[in-house]
Scaffold this active site. Structure first.
Site, short mmCIF file in Angstrom:
data_model
loop_
_atom_site.label_atom_id
_atom_site.label_comp_id
_atom_site.label_asym_id
_atom_site.label_seq_id
_atom_site.Cartn_x
_atom_site.Cartn_y
_atom_site.Cartn_z
N THR B 95 43.49 39.73 38.90
CA THR B 95 42.18 39.57 38.62
C THR B 95 41.97 39.47 36.99
O THR B 95 42.07 40.39 36.18
CB THR B 95 41.36 40.98 39.29
N LYS B 165 35.66 36.67 42.80
CA LYS B 165 36.26 37.94 42.60
C LYS B 165 35.31 38.89 42.06
O LYS B 165 34.99 39.79 42.28
CB LYS B 165 37.95 37.84 42.05
N LYS B 233 38.25 47.82 34.83
CA LYS B 233 38.80 46.51 34.05
C LYS B 233 38.05 45.20 34.68
O LYS B 233 37.43 44.39 34.05
CB LYS B 233 40.31 46.55 34.34
#
Lengths: 281, 281
Positions: B95, B165, B233
């Site tokens: 990601t 995402k 993150k």
């Protein structure tokens, strides 16, 4: 069984209709009395006051807007308390303060039974009903609740139904905001949101709100559903309960502010998915 | 088909294992090389570098922590770009930034395919995979993705998988916070939370998080799941994408701050349901 039914709003009217269809004898009363007429056409008798609706009833259902309305219906002039028999049970299906509920229950035999599921659930008789009160009283009114809801849970003593409803409304507030933020980012990123919803809808982002309200946000159209103004009232109750319990609910407080702004801007009668308006560029 | 697989962390290791079980020939590489050993025992060959893993492979899978890690694996010394054949496709399942993904895709044949579903999904091969890239490239790598995930959606061109995402992580952030606030209120109200979850779990408050993580919050125990530090993150990436796209995501920003605090306090390796810690009295 004879039921007095007080409050024929968006929720109450179809709920009373489901009681009639289940074969109960129902006497209806509404402050704006014209709203009694369609129910009378469907077989209900009309009651001139809450006291009149309560007279001779074994169960009295109340579903009105807010805590002071319930207090007036129960204990005001011409209220339920004036005429209800000692062994009858009041089922308050409004969403009001848990603390006020407990104090009302000291004055009248009361079960709190707020609902979730919106106008669709009210019409289809598939409401979720969160019940607080004495186990015997809850047992006696259960057949009445079963005619209006498909998921009836006795959560605990008096006020527990309202407290559970507050939890429900707090969660819903945050989930609506979460989905609104996701839709805002996706649209601003130029994504094909049909594909995105297909991709993420079965995973950890899955929710009732994503399945049933994301489309409103993408189209910027907010048909009811559940009114912003009513959810805002419910969050006021939940935030007051949180304050008394000593917990902070930052996202709930933020969503309440957003909803207050929507009401002020004239969007209070839209579905609460309209909180997405605040994130549009 | 020969696959180079780079990154054998909590997610990568079981994903590589599923490729072996599906009958692919897999060459694995991990920065901490000892992590290659269990995979070698399961039939993988070991590669001394990303370039070595890419050499002779038709598909190269990367799943590492963050944007700079992907850049180093692809374009650093001993990187994939040094050895990959012209017709091979890199599938980056990390990601990372959608913008960086698009710039990487100008330098190497790249499909972005970030995943959702946590370590359980990685182990069971039931990941949700959001895919961005050229349709031909996506078609070629689909059999590889199908060995790791059960829901594979080609969302759009390069970067669209990462952007989807980001949407997913934004929604998850808010839903976790929503459930945490509901659980905090319910506990502080003295409710029987088993009853409350039973009552509200099928209605409009329904979500994956409520079904799968509310219990952690009630018990104040946060086994993985999905690490706070990694979700933090991911939110950094999502908030940067939002900033560039000109949208504000207030709850996402708030949850990112809560997670930053958890990391600072030593809770970064807990499941992200640990954001409920911030609401405990």
């Amino acid at each position: 069984m004879r039921i007095g039914f007080i409050g024929l709003g968006t929720m109450g009217a179809p709920m009373a209709r489901n009681l009639l269809e289940a074969g109960f004898e129902v006497g209806v009363h509404n402050r704006t009395r014209a709203k009694e007429e369609p129910l009378a056409d469907a077989g209900a008798s009309r009651a001139a006051s809450p006291a009149d609706a309560a007279s001779g009833a074994e169960v009295v259902v109340t579903i009105v807007s807010d805590t002071p309305d319930v207090e007036a219906v129960l204990f005001g002039d011409g209220g339920v308390a004036e005429a209800i028999s000692d062994d009858a049970v009041v089922v308050d299906m409004s969403t009001i303060s848990p603390d006020a509920t407990r104090s009302f229950a000291e004055r009248i035999r009361l079960v709190d039974a707020p609902v979730s599921g919106g106008s669709e659930g009210a019409e289809q008789g598939t409401l979720t009903i969160m019940v607080g009160g004495d186990a015997d009283d809850v047992g006696r009114v259960r057949p009445v609740l079963e005619a209006m809801g498909s998921k009836i849970t006795h959560v605990g003593p008096s006020g527990a139904g309202q407290a559970a409803k507050a939890v429900n409304q707090v969660i819903i507030a945050g989930v609506f905001q979460a989905v609104a933020e996701g839709m805002a980012l996706g649209m601003a990123s130029g994504l094909d949101m049909d594909k995105v919803l297909e991709a993420i809808g079965a995973g950890a982002a899955r929710s009732w709100v994503l399945e049933n309200r994301a489309r409103n946000m993408l189209e910027n159209r907010y048909p009811l559903g559940f009114r912003v103004s009513l959810h805002h009232k419910d969050l006021r109750i939940a935030l007051e309960a949180a304050r008394r319990a000593g917990v902070e609910l930052p996202v709930t407080a933020m969503v309440a502010k957003v909803e207050q702004g929507l009401v002020a801007d004239g969007f209070g009668d839209e579905d609460m998915s309209a909180i997405a308006r605040a994130l549009r560029r």
